[in-house]
Design a protein around this motif. Structure first.
Motif, PDB file in Angstrom:
ATOM      1  N   LEU A   1       0.833  -1.204   0.000  1.00 10.85           N
ATOM      2  CA  LEU A   1       0.000   0.000   0.000  1.00 10.85           C
ATOM      3  C   LEU A   1       0.871   1.259   0.000  1.00 10.85           C
ATOM      4  N   ASP A   2       1.925   1.240   0.814  1.00  9.31           N
ATOM      5  CA  ASP A   2       2.832   2.387   0.881  1.00  9.31           C
ATOM      6  C   ASP A   2       3.505   2.612  -0.480  1.00  9.31           C
ATOM      7  N   LEU A   3       3.946   1.529  -1.090  1.00 11.75           N
ATOM      8  CA  LEU A   3       4.587   1.627  -2.401  1.00 11.75           C
ATOM      9  C   LEU A   3       3.593   2.147  -3.447  1.00 11.75           C
ATOM     10  N   ALA A   4       2.352   1.649  -3.379  1.00  8.17           N
ATOM     11  CA  ALA A   4       1.312   2.092  -4.321  1.00  8.17           C
ATOM     12  C   ALA A   4       1.106   3.600  -4.206  1.00  8.17           C
ATOM     13  N   LYS A   5       1.102   4.106  -2.963  1.00  8.03           N
ATOM     14  CA  LYS A   5       0.933   5.552  -2.765  1.00  8.03           C
ATOM     15  C   LYS A   5       2.094   6.334  -3.372  1.00  8.03           C
ATOM     16  N   ARG A   6       3.314   5.796  -3.221  1.00  9.19           N
ATOM     17  CA  ARG A   6       4.477   6.504  -3.743  1.00  9.19           C
ATOM     18  C   ARG A   6       4.565   6.426  -5.266  1.00  9.19           C
ATOM     19  N   LEU A   7       4.085   5.328  -5.834  1.00  9.65           N
ATOM     20  CA  LEU A   7       4.278   5.115  -7.270  1.00  9.65           C
ATOM     21  C   LEU A   7       3.111   5.610  -8.127  1.00  9.65           C
ATOM     22  N   ALA A   8       1.970   5.864  -7.493  1.00  7.60           N
ATOM     23  CA  ALA A   8       0.797   6.290  -8.268  1.00  7.60           C
ATOM     24  C   ALA A   8       1.112   7.566  -9.037  1.00  7.60           C
ATOM     25  N   SER A   9       0.785   7.576 -10.311  1.00  2.00           N
ATOM     26  CA  SER A   9       1.083   8.773 -11.106  1.00  2.00           C
ATOM     27  C   SER A   9      -0.139   9.194 -11.911  1.00  2.00           C
ATOM     28  N   SER A  10       0.071   9.858 -13.027  1.00  2.00           N
ATOM     29  CA  SER A  10      -1.052  10.493 -13.736  1.00  2.00           C
ATOM     30  C   SER A  10      -2.145   9.500 -14.162  1.00  2.00           C
ATOM     31  N   GLY A  11      -1.761   8.277 -14.522  1.00  2.00           N
ATOM     32  CA  GLY A  11      -2.769   7.291 -14.937  1.00  2.00           C
ATOM     33  C   GLY A  11      -3.742   7.004 -13.802  1.00  2.00           C
ATOM     34  N   PHE A  12      -3.185   6.778 -12.610  1.00  2.00           N
ATOM     35  CA  PHE A  12      -4.045   6.527 -11.460  1.00  2.00           C
ATOM     36  C   PHE A  12      -4.832   7.779 -11.085  1.00  2.00           C
ATOM     37  N   ALA A  13      -4.172   8.924 -11.133  1.00  2.00           N
ATOM     38  CA  ALA A  13      -4.833  10.188 -10.780  1.00  2.00           C
ATOM     39  C   ALA A  13      -6.052  10.421 -11.678  1.00  2.00           C
ATOM     40  N   ASP A  14      -5.891  10.215 -12.978  1.00  2.00           N
ATOM     41  CA  ASP A  14      -7.007  10.441 -13.902  1.00  2.00           C
ATOM     42  C   ASP A  14      -8.130   9.438 -13.682  1.00  2.00           C
ATOM     43  N   THR A  15      -7.772   8.154 -13.562  1.00  2.00           N
ATOM     44  CA  THR A  15      -8.796   7.112 -13.456  1.00  2.00           C
ATOM     45  C   THR A  15      -9.550   7.203 -12.134  1.00  2.00           C
ATOM     46  N   SER A  16      -8.921   7.770 -11.117  1.00  2.00           N
ATOM     47  CA  SER A  16      -9.570   7.833  -9.801  1.00  2.00           C
ATOM     48  C   SER A  16     -10.244   9.177  -9.526  1.00  2.00           C
ATOM     49  N   ARG A  17     -10.142  10.133 -10.444  1.00  2.21           N
ATOM     50  CA  ARG A  17     -10.618  11.489 -10.135  1.00  2.21           C
ATOM     51  C   ARG A  17     -12.111  11.548  -9.806  1.00  2.21           C
ATOM     52  N   VAL A  18     -12.970  11.069 -10.725  1.00  2.00           N
ATOM     53  CA  VAL A  18     -14.406  11.250 -10.473  1.00  2.00           C
ATOM     54  C   VAL A  18     -14.920  10.383  -9.321  1.00  2.00           C
ATOM     55  N   GLY A  19     -14.181   9.325  -8.988  1.00  2.00           N
ATOM     56  CA  GLY A  19     -14.572   8.476  -7.864  1.00  2.00           C
ATOM     57  C   GLY A  19     -14.323   9.135  -6.520  1.00  2.00           C
TER      58      GLY A  19
END
Lengths: 298, 298
Positions: B219-237
C-alpha cells in the motif's frame, strides 16, 4: 525475496565510478536516459537493432556513439537494458555474449519478479530497475531530457545482489533527478498492478461497456454528452494496446489479484445501489474522497 | 415518451419574449446562469432559501434582485429551478404556489425521467432541461460567467410539452452559448448513466480496491508510485459524495443497467487474462483505443 533496508549502507553517497555507459535500445526510456547522461558529460554508447534507428539516434544527438554491433558494449562499466519486456525476457544471445562480466547491468522493465528470475542467472552484477516515467510517445523520436526528474526510480535488489552494483544504480537514478526507492520485487509488482495495470483494465472495460450500448440513440447521445469525467476515466484504457497487453501478460498473477479485489469492491458499491442503501453509498464515496489525496504525492 | 424531431419547427430562431427571469437557487448552476443573463441585460430575480445566501449573492452581483420570498417570482416570464435534485423532486409548497401559471418553467437536473414524472403535473408550461456543465465547486460562491459556453444543453420535451415554452428554453440555451439538443428523457438518463454516473462508481471502486490492500508495504509503495494514470482514473470516484449518491439514487435503474453492462465487459477482459489469450486482449485494447476519440467531441 528478501527486503533491503532502505536506510542501509548503500544509501551513503559515493563518487560515481562509471566512465562509459552502454544503453541497449533508444526508445522513450533509453533515449531519454541517453540524452540526460550525454548532457551531463558521461560517454554514452548506444546499441540499437537497425541501422535506420542508429542513424536517427545519431541525428537527434541522443548519444556520442550509436552502433548496431553488440561488441560496442565491451568497454562499458554500466549497461542499461532499455528494451521492451518481451526482448528483455528472451534476450538475444549476441547481446548476452557482449555484456562485459565486470559491468553493472540493469533494466527499466515495469514488472520485476519475472525479470529477476531470468536475469539473476544471466549476469553476476544485474540489478533490477523500474524508472517510473513515461509519455504517450514511443520509438527513437520519443526520448526527451528530464523525463525522470522528480519521478520514482524503484530498484528491486535481492539478497545476492552485488551491493556496489546497487550503489552504481542509485547514483544513476540520483543523477537523473529521480527519487530512489528500494522494494521487494513481488511487492513492487503488486503495487504497480494496483496503481498502473488495474486502471488500464478498469478504464478499458468502461469504454467497452459504453461501446456495447445497443440503442443507437443512446450511444449517439452518450458520444455528444461525454465530458471531462468520461475523458479522464477512459484515458488509460485507450492507451498503447501492446503495452497494456504486455503488462497483463508479464504481471499476470498480480493483475488477477488486483482484479479480484476490484470486482469485490465494485460489487459492494453495486449492492448498496441495488438495495437502495444510500447512506452506505455516501459513506463509501466519502471514504474514496478522503483516500485519493494519499495517492497524489507528485 | 415520444421523441421530438430535432429539425422540427421549434428549431427556427424567434425573438426572445422574456423580460424577467426568475432563478430559484444561486448555487453553481443557478449563479452561473444569473451572471450570464445579467451581463446580457436581462432582469434576473433570484430566489434563495436563506438571507445569508441572499446577501452573498447580492454582494457578488449575481442578479439585480435577490429575495428569500417566493412571491418575488410573480412577474417572471421564465423560472429556472436551479435546485438540488432532492429539493426539485419534493418541491416546497410556497414555491409551487408562487410560480406564475403563464411563465415557462424549467429545471437543470442531471436526471430527467423522474423530474418529468413529478413536474409534468405540477406546471402546465414545464420543460425539462439538463445543461451539462460544471466545476468542482458548489454554493453561492461557485457561479462563474461562461460556464455553459460550448457545452451541451439537453432538453427532454414530451408530446404534451408546450412548444412555445420549449422555444423559450432553446433561446435561453443559445443565449448562454450552449449546444442545443433534444432527447427522450429515458434515453438521456441512460446516456448520462453510461458517461457520467457509471464512471463515478467505476472510479470509486478503483480507489476502494487499492485502499483495501492488506500488505502495508504494498500500500505504501502504491501511494508513492501512483502517477497520472491513477490520478485520472480515480478522479471522479473521489468527487462530491452527496452528488454521486444523488445520481445513483435518482437514476437507479439506468445506473444498474450500466453497471451490469460494465461488469460483463470487465469479466470478458479478465477472462482473456485468466486464459492467457493475449492476442484477444490486445484486440480488445485496440478496439478501446479506436473507440475513445468518438467520445471526445469537445
Amino acid at each position: 525475496m528478501s527486503e533491503i533496508d532502505p536506510m542501509g549502507p548503500v544509501q551513503q553517497a559515493q563518487p560515481w565510478s562509471v566512465d562509459r555507459v552502454g544503453i541497449v535500445g533508444m526508445g522513450l526510456i533509453g533515449g531519454s536516459i541517453a540524452l540526460d547522461l550525454t548532457k551531463q558529460g558521461t560517454v554514452v554508447q548506444a546499441l540499437v537493432h537497425r541501422e535506420v534507428t542508429a542513424e536517427r539516434a545519431r541525428s537527434r544527438g541522443l548519444a556520442q556513439f550509436v552502433s548496431t554491433d553488440p561488441r560496442c558494449l565491451q568497454d562499458c562499466d554500466l549497461v542499461i537494458l532499455a528494451l521492451p519486456l518481451e526482448s528483455l525476457l528472451a534476450p538475444d544471445q549476441n547481446l548476452l555474449m557482449a555484456l562485459p562480466e565486470l559491468a553493472v547491468v540493469t533494466d527499466v522493465g515495469s514488472v520485476k519478479a519475472e525479470v529477476l528470475q531470468v536475469w539473476q542467472d544471466l549476469h553476476p552484477r544485474f540489478v533490477g530497475s523500474h524508472p517510473m516515467a513515461g509519455t504517450a510517445e514511443a520509438g527513437v523520436d520519443a526520448g526527451v531530457t528530464g523525463l525522470f526528474c522528480g519521478r520514482p526510480w524503484v530498484s528491486t535488489p535481492v539478497a545476492e545482489t552485488d551491493r556496489s552494483a546497487l550503489e552504481v544504480i542509485r547514483q544513476l537514478a540520483l543523477r537523473l533527478g529521480s527519487h530512489w526507492l528500494i522494494a521487494d520485487a513481488a511487492r513492487h509488482d503488486q503495487a504497480v498492478a494496483l496503481i498502473s495495470h488495474l486502471p488500464v483494465i478498469v478504464s478499458a472495460a468502461l469504454l467497452r461497456a459504453v461501446g456495447e450500448e445497443r440503442d443507437p440513440a443512446v450511444l449517439d447521445l452518450a458520444k455528444r454528452l461525454a465530458s471531462s469525467g468520461f475523458a479522464d476515466t477512459s484515458r488509460v484504457g485507450a492507451g498503447n494496446p501492446a503495452l497494456g497487453t504486455a503488462m497483463a501478460s508479464r504481471n499476470t498473477q498480480a493483475v488477477l489479484r488486483a482484479l479480484a479485489s476490484y470486482r469485490w469492491s465494485l460489487e459492494q458499491l453495486e449492492e448498496s445501489i441495488l438495495q437502495g442503501h444510500w447512506d452506505q453509498l455516501e459513506q463509501e464515496l466519502e471514504r474514496t474522497h478522503r483516500l485519493r489525496p494519499h495517492f497524489l504525492s507528485e
